[in-house]
Design an enzyme around this catalytic site. Structure first.
Site: not given
Length: 175
Positions: A52-54
């Site tokens: 989920r890290n962008q």
């Protein structure tokens, strides 16, 4: 301790983590610095390894390359090809979980040594407030030689809307 190894300290009930090695090519113009990898990244031995890290999406959109659709080795190769270096301001720390607020007894990365290896460096971008605060302290007067940007954290824990993050990250590409 070898890269990525964690040691458990029975007296503190906390894990001591070793960070990841810097990623760079000698012609890098941009240096992106995070604070310290989260547990998912350390276990995978990959920068920004939490799904989920962008980070990969943001950097990909800023520099016009599909990093999300690539494997990790290809992502690193693309960073190097686009003259982007990557590291963290903390080399080793104690922390339970992945939040920056849980960092204890950090050992600083040798940012000055890395920067000496990057003669074309123009811009330093700090991924999040902790990276900015600690990184500027470590660099001291050396920071004045570069365009320095404090960027909103790419972490899923930082809940700013993606479009607002992207707007700020686009500053990396230049004014």
């Amino acid at each position: 301790m070898a890269d990525g190894d964690a040691a458990f300290d029975a007296t503190s009930d906390t894990t001591r983590w070793q960070g990841l090695a810097p990623v760079h090519a000698p012609d890098a113009e941009w240096l992106l610095l995070g604070s310290f990898p989260g547990v998912a990244s350390l276990r995978a031995q990959q920068y920004y390894g939490h799904p989920r890290n962008q980070f990969w999406r943001l950097v990909g959109e800023v520099f016009g390359v599909d990093l999300v659709g690539q494997g990790y080795p290809e992502r690193l190769a693309a960073l190097r090809a686009h003259r982007i270096a990557l590291w963290d301001v903390i080399a080793e720390t104690e922390r339970e979980g992945s939040l920056d607020s849980a960092i204890r007894n950090p050992f600083a990365s040798d940012l000055g040594r890395l920067i000496q290896q990057l003669p074309a460096l123009c811009t330093i971008g700090f991924n999040g407030g902790t990276a900015l605060r600690l990184g500027l302290k470590q660099l001291g007067p050396l920071a004045a030689r570069y365009r320095v940007l404090g960027l909103p954290s790419s972490s899923p824990a930082y809940t700013m809307p993606y479009d607002d993050k992207l707007r700020a990250w686009r500053e990396l590409a230049g004014p």
